[in-house]
Design a protein around this motif. Sequence first.
Motif, mmCIF file in Angstrom:
data_model
loop_
_atom_site.group_PDB
_atom_site.id
_atom_site.type_symbol
_atom_site.label_atom_id
_atom_site.label_comp_id
_atom_site.label_asym_id
_atom_site.label_seq_id
_atom_site.Cartn_x
_atom_site.Cartn_y
_atom_site.Cartn_z
ATOM 1 N N PRO A 95 0.838 -1.203 0.000
ATOM 2 C CA PRO A 95 0.000 0.000 0.000
ATOM 3 C C PRO A 95 0.874 1.255 0.000
ATOM 4 N N PHE A 96 0.526 2.207 -0.866
ATOM 5 C CA PHE A 96 1.313 3.427 -0.954
ATOM 6 C C PHE A 96 0.926 4.362 0.180
ATOM 7 N N ARG A 97 1.926 4.784 0.946
ATOM 8 C CA ARG A 97 1.663 5.653 2.101
ATOM 9 C C ARG A 97 2.460 6.950 2.029
ATOM 10 N N GLY A 98 3.239 7.139 0.977
ATOM 11 C CA GLY A 98 4.086 8.319 0.888
ATOM 12 C C GLY A 98 3.349 9.534 0.360
ATOM 13 N N GLN A 99 4.096 10.645 0.284
ATOM 14 C CA GLN A 99 3.546 11.869 -0.271
ATOM 15 C C GLN A 99 3.563 11.769 -1.794
ATOM 16 N N LEU A 100 2.511 12.237 -2.442
ATOM 17 C CA LEU A 100 2.391 12.105 -3.880
ATOM 18 C C LEU A 100 3.542 12.826 -4.584
ATOM 19 N N LEU A 101 4.036 12.194 -5.640
ATOM 20 C CA LEU A 101 5.233 12.644 -6.334
ATOM 21 C C LEU A 101 5.100 14.060 -6.865
ATOM 22 N N HIS A 102 3.941 14.414 -7.429
ATOM 23 C CA HIS A 102 3.800 15.725 -8.045
ATOM 24 C C HIS A 102 3.756 16.854 -7.026
ATOM 25 N N LYS A 103 3.772 16.507 -5.738
ATOM 26 C CA LYS A 103 3.809 17.519 -4.689
ATOM 27 C C LYS A 103 5.170 17.573 -4.009
ATOM 28 N N LEU A 104 6.173 16.922 -4.615
ATOM 29 C CA LEU A 104 7.525 16.895 -4.076
ATOM 30 C C LEU A 104 8.489 17.579 -5.038
ATOM 31 N N CYS A 105 9.598 18.064 -4.498
ATOM 32 C CA CYS A 105 10.641 18.683 -5.304
ATOM 33 C C CYS A 105 11.968 17.989 -5.028
ATOM 34 N N PHE A 106 12.601 17.493 -6.087
ATOM 35 C CA PHE A 106 13.967 16.981 -5.996
ATOM 36 C C PHE A 106 14.865 18.035 -6.656
ATOM 37 N N ASN A 107 15.363 18.927 -5.825
ATOM 38 C CA ASN A 107 16.059 20.108 -6.301
ATOM 39 C C ASN A 107 17.347 19.747 -7.027
ATOM 40 N N PHE A 108 17.644 20.489 -8.103
ATOM 41 C CA PHE A 108 18.901 20.286 -8.820
ATOM 42 C C PHE A 108 20.092 20.444 -7.885
ATOM 43 N N ARG A 109 20.039 21.456 -7.017
ATOM 44 C CA ARG A 109 21.192 21.768 -6.176
ATOM 45 C C ARG A 109 21.428 20.731 -5.085
ATOM 46 N N ASP A 110 20.435 19.881 -4.822
ATOM 47 C CA ASP A 110 20.603 18.831 -3.814
ATOM 48 C C ASP A 110 21.219 17.568 -4.404
ATOM 49 N N ASN A 111 21.490 17.575 -5.710
ATOM 50 C CA ASN A 111 22.030 16.398 -6.395
ATOM 51 C C ASN A 111 23.210 16.810 -7.256
ATOM 52 N N PRO A 112 24.123 15.872 -7.560
ATOM 53 C CA PRO A 112 25.257 16.203 -8.438
ATOM 54 C C PRO A 112 24.772 16.737 -9.782
ATOM 55 N N HIS A 113 25.534 17.679 -10.354
ATOM 56 C CA HIS A 113 25.104 18.313 -11.608
ATOM 57 C C HIS A 113 25.055 17.321 -12.763
ATOM 58 N N ASN A 114 25.770 16.198 -12.652
ATOM 59 C CA ASN A 114 25.792 15.217 -13.739
ATOM 60 C C ASN A 114 24.956 13.980 -13.426
ATOM 61 N N THR A 115 23.949 14.123 -12.583
ATOM 62 C CA THR A 115 23.109 12.978 -12.200
ATOM 63 C C THR A 115 22.519 12.290 -13.420
ATOM 64 N N THR A 116 21.974 13.061 -14.343
ATOM 65 C CA THR A 116 21.328 12.470 -15.528
ATOM 66 C C THR A 116 22.347 11.891 -16.497
ATOM 67 N N GLU A 117 23.571 12.400 -16.479
ATOM 68 C CA GLU A 117 24.589 11.951 -17.427
ATOM 69 C C GLU A 117 25.400 10.767 -16.900
ATOM 70 N N ALA A 118 25.250 10.431 -15.625
ATOM 71 C CA ALA A 118 26.046 9.369 -15.019
ATOM 72 C C ALA A 118 25.222 8.145 -14.650
ATOM 73 N N HIS A 119 23.890 8.227 -14.741
ATOM 74 C CA HIS A 119 23.041 7.125 -14.297
ATOM 75 C C HIS A 119 21.900 6.892 -15.288
ATOM 76 N N TYR A 120 21.495 5.655 -15.419
ATOM 77 C CA TYR A 120 20.339 5.354 -16.265
ATOM 78 C C TYR A 120 19.049 5.315 -15.454
ATOM 79 N N SER A 121 19.173 5.479 -14.147
ATOM 80 C CA SER A 121 17.983 5.451 -13.302
ATOM 81 C C SER A 121 18.123 6.456 -12.171
ATOM 82 N N PHE A 122 17.055 7.172 -11.896
ATOM 83 C CA PHE A 122 17.002 8.088 -10.761
ATOM 84 C C PHE A 122 15.657 7.872 -10.076
ATOM 85 N N MET A 123 15.675 7.137 -8.975
ATOM 86 C CA MET A 123 14.451 6.836 -8.231
ATOM 87 C C MET A 123 14.718 7.085 -6.744
ATOM 88 N N PRO A 124 14.815 8.345 -6.352
ATOM 89 C CA PRO A 124 15.186 8.685 -4.978
ATOM 90 C C PRO A 124 14.088 8.352 -3.973
#
Length: 508
Positions: A95-124
């Motif tokens: 059962p899903f108990r977390g906060q809905l994804l569209h109401k969350l922010c995964f800020n660029f500055r909280d992650n390495p600048h090359n996150t998208t270029e170094a990984h094929y998956s981002f599921m924090p």
Amino acid sequence: MAPSNRIYFLGVLLLVRVTSSHPPLGSSDPHTKEWREAKAREIQYRIHVETDPEKLGALEYALNKRLRVNFKLAEQEQLEKDADDDPKGMVPLSPFRGQLLHKLCFNFRDNPHNTTEAHYSFMPDPAKGRPGACQDPDAEKLRAFLLKLAHPSSCAPKGQVLTEGPTIGVGGMMTSWLRPYMYAVEHKYSMWSPLLKGYADTKPSLLPTSWPRCPMTTMACFFKPLSSCEHGEEGQFWRTVKDLPHHKFCSKYDCFSGFRSRRALDSYSPTILRGQGTYFDAAGLPTNVPAEWRRMGFFRYASELFRFMLREPSDYFRGVMERAKLDAGWGGGGSVERPLLSMHVRHGDTCIRHLGAETARKCDPLSKYMQQAVLPMTEKYGIKSIFVATDDENVTKEGPQRWPQFQWLFVKTQDRGQVKAARRWEENMAMGLFDPFNEAQEVLIDLLLMAEGDAFVGKFTSNIDRLAYSLLATRVQGLAPFYSLDGSAWCADWGQLGGKSSFGLFKC
């Protein structure tokens, strides 16, 4: 030891010891099936790149081919077994108990600048997201700068740049515009809307509609002009020109040639090619990004340029988009439950076997997308709806039948004829087997609708998928969960073998 024995031993050793170049972020358990498969898929790349071709020659090629074929057969058997084990596609989820994804922010500055270029998956972990919408002050400043360039105080020739790309797939054509635009921004030029070339509406439509559907032969047919100078007298002429009368390779240092006293820069020009590739300064930031924007990293910077090129539909295309959303059940009286997942399932010419080595991807069934990415994302983020962009009519039927727990959205009136699966895209287009203008329009519809999602699943070997995620991320002004099924990370180095998937190198 004989050379052939040494090669065989090398292959076996790599099979056991090889490490993945693009690990799924936050997952490195060596006991999972996904981890073991990722290691095995890396074999062909390491054999191809990290061994000396002069020493290995034909033996290397033979071993590479043998391992690749054996792995693909084993993988296909596993996929079929997974489908048999789960005939209805209904995997029990917690059962899903977390906060809905569209109401969350995964800020660029909280992650390495090359996150998208170094990984094929981002599921924090959803707990790491910040409540509320993301804000990106750097992006806002860059957008204001790009808007200023689009409205120059003078339309003098020295401040203008024209460009065109090759008539290839729509995604590849749009990706080819990035480097000329980067050059224009770096030198503070105003770039005009690129030519549509073979996708312009230059012949009567195959559909019962008026012709031409759009009289302009540039991207201004679908989006607002990139430069306000296009509205002038010279702009009227530019809207009807079919080709830039200049050489692809020129002898002058700036590599420009005249077009009505304006500058014309081709995607293949030495100026652009010299600027390709990503290099880093002492702080680890990409040097192909101007100094004032460098801390954004290449993904954010390039994505903002893509966003600006496609920022606002033209009056004509806005009406097309509104009708498409109604057709998909998205607008009007229809409601879409969020979080919304955007997914691209490309079959068509991707399923032509001999093209696999060229594109570094393979033809995967919908079940693999669901089991490997969508269902895990659902358990983590509570996905409610799925917008699927696909060229396969069977996908639009299979999804709602096997996974009815989701609200499925897709544009029902799109042409998904089997002619696209018989030969590659460019061959179909050259033979006149489909309407190029309509094909470009349908691709752009899917692209903009995918950009409205809260998470993304696809394959970053595809130009359209990388564009879709760039637009999605710039819309939310932060990182959104993504999963690239072929093990490829995001990249943008058009015309160069700068991308790497689980199945080899590809041009990005």
